[in-house]
Motif scaffolding. Sequence first.
Motif, PDB file in Angstrom:
ATOM      1  N   ARG A   1     -33.427 -17.950 -41.290  1.00 41.68           N
ATOM      2  CA  ARG A   1     -32.740 -17.714 -42.457  1.00 41.68           C
ATOM      3  C   ARG A   1     -31.346 -17.286 -41.987  1.00 41.68           C
ATOM      4  O   ARG A   1     -30.394 -17.445 -42.679  1.00 41.68           O
ATOM      5  CB  ARG A   1     -33.330 -17.041 -43.490  1.00 41.68           C
ATOM      6  N   SER A   2     -31.435 -16.390 -40.958  1.00 43.87           N
ATOM      7  CA  SER A   2     -30.234 -15.750 -40.610  1.00 43.87           C
ATOM      8  C   SER A   2     -29.300 -16.698 -40.097  1.00 43.87           C
ATOM      9  O   SER A   2     -28.119 -16.670 -40.119  1.00 43.87           O
ATOM     10  CB  SER A   2     -30.616 -14.384 -39.550  1.00 43.87           C
TER      11      SER A   2
ATOM     12  N   THR B   1     -29.001 -19.864 -40.795  1.00 47.56           N
ATOM     13  CA  THR B   1     -28.853 -20.890 -41.870  1.00 47.56           C
ATOM     14  C   THR B   1     -27.528 -20.021 -42.545  1.00 47.56           C
ATOM     15  O   THR B   1     -26.564 -20.722 -42.912  1.00 47.56           O
ATOM     16  CB  THR B   1     -29.919 -21.079 -42.533  1.00 47.56           C
ATOM     17  N   ARG B   2     -27.782 -18.794 -42.669  1.00 45.13           N
ATOM     18  CA  ARG B   2     -26.593 -18.002 -43.654  1.00 45.13           C
ATOM     19  C   ARG B   2     -25.487 -17.932 -42.800  1.00 45.13           C
ATOM     20  O   ARG B   2     -24.259 -18.241 -43.487  1.00 45.13           O
ATOM     21  CB  ARG B   2     -27.183 -16.749 -43.621  1.00 45.13           C
ATOM     22  N   LYS B   3     -25.609 -17.891 -41.349  1.00 47.27           N
ATOM     23  CA  LYS B   3     -24.225 -17.839 -40.593  1.00 47.27           C
ATOM     24  C   LYS B   3     -23.559 -18.971 -40.650  1.00 47.27           C
ATOM     25  O   LYS B   3     -22.224 -19.169 -40.801  1.00 47.27           O
ATOM     26  CB  LYS B   3     -24.662 -17.552 -39.366  1.00 47.27           C
TER      27      LYS B   3
ATOM     28  N   SER C   1     -22.142 -19.692 -44.144  1.00 47.81           N
ATOM     29  CA  SER C   1     -21.089 -18.662 -44.468  1.00 47.81           C
ATOM     30  C   SER C   1     -19.774 -19.382 -43.700  1.00 47.81           C
ATOM     31  O   SER C   1     -18.531 -18.887 -44.372  1.00 47.81           O
ATOM     32  CB  SER C   1     -21.280 -17.215 -44.119  1.00 47.81           C
TER      33      SER C   1
ATOM     34  N   ASP D   1     -24.447 -18.425 -53.592  1.00 46.81           N
ATOM     35  CA  ASP D   1     -25.807 -19.058 -53.271  1.00 46.81           C
ATOM     36  C   ASP D   1     -26.142 -18.616 -51.896  1.00 46.81           C
ATOM     37  O   ASP D   1     -27.258 -18.334 -51.323  1.00 46.81           O
ATOM     38  CB  ASP D   1     -25.829 -20.377 -53.279  1.00 46.81           C
ATOM     39  N   VAL D   2     -24.968 -18.945 -50.865  1.00 49.47           N
ATOM     40  CA  VAL D   2     -25.262 -18.295 -49.601  1.00 49.47           C
ATOM     41  C   VAL D   2     -25.438 -16.792 -49.465  1.00 49.47           C
ATOM     42  O   VAL D   2     -26.160 -16.632 -48.550  1.00 49.47           O
ATOM     43  CB  VAL D   2     -23.892 -18.727 -48.763  1.00 49.47           C
ATOM     44  N   ARG D   3     -24.788 -16.177 -50.232  1.00 47.48           N
ATOM     45  CA  ARG D   3     -25.027 -14.716 -50.215  1.00 47.48           C
ATOM     46  C   ARG D   3     -26.504 -14.501 -50.558  1.00 47.48           C
ATOM     47  O   ARG D   3     -27.166 -13.424 -49.933  1.00 47.48           O
ATOM     48  CB  ARG D   3     -24.206 -13.745 -51.069  1.00 47.48           C
ATOM     49  N   ARG D   4     -27.014 -15.088 -51.274  1.00 47.41           N
ATOM     50  CA  ARG D   4     -28.361 -14.863 -51.984  1.00 47.41           C
ATOM     51  C   ARG D   4     -29.483 -15.487 -50.760  1.00 47.41           C
ATOM     52  O   ARG D   4     -30.724 -14.843 -50.900  1.00 47.41           O
ATOM     53  CB  ARG D   4     -28.908 -15.532 -53.294  1.00 47.41           C
ATOM     54  N   LEU D   5     -29.174 -16.307 -50.004  1.00 47.08           N
ATOM     55  CA  LEU D   5     -29.882 -17.048 -49.107  1.00 47.08           C
ATOM     56  C   LEU D   5     -30.637 -15.985 -48.232  1.00 47.08           C
ATOM     57  O   LEU D   5     -30.169 -15.075 -47.327  1.00 47.08           O
ATOM     58  CB  LEU D   5     -29.259 -17.974 -48.302  1.00 47.08           C
TER      59      LEU D   5
END
Length: 62
Positions: A34-35, A37-39, A42, A58-62
Motif C-alpha cells: 500500500r505504501s 502504491t501510494r508513493k 502521489s 482517493d490517493v490520500r485515502r489509499l
Amino acid sequence: MEFEENRAAKPFSWTLIKTIFVIPYHRWQARRLRSCTRKILSRLSDAQLKDIGLTCEDVRRL
C-alpha cells in the motif's frame, strides 16, 4: 492403551508458528505494498490520475 496415549508429543503447533511469524509477515507485506502504491500514485499529475479514474483525494485515502 489407546492410540493417542502411545503417540509422542508434538514438538510445536503450526497455529503458533503462523500466529508468531506468518500472519505478521503478511500484514507487513500488505502495508508495504500500500505504501509503495501510494508513493507511485502521489507522483502522478491530476490529469494522469483522472485517466485511471482516481482523484488526489482517493490517493490520500489509499
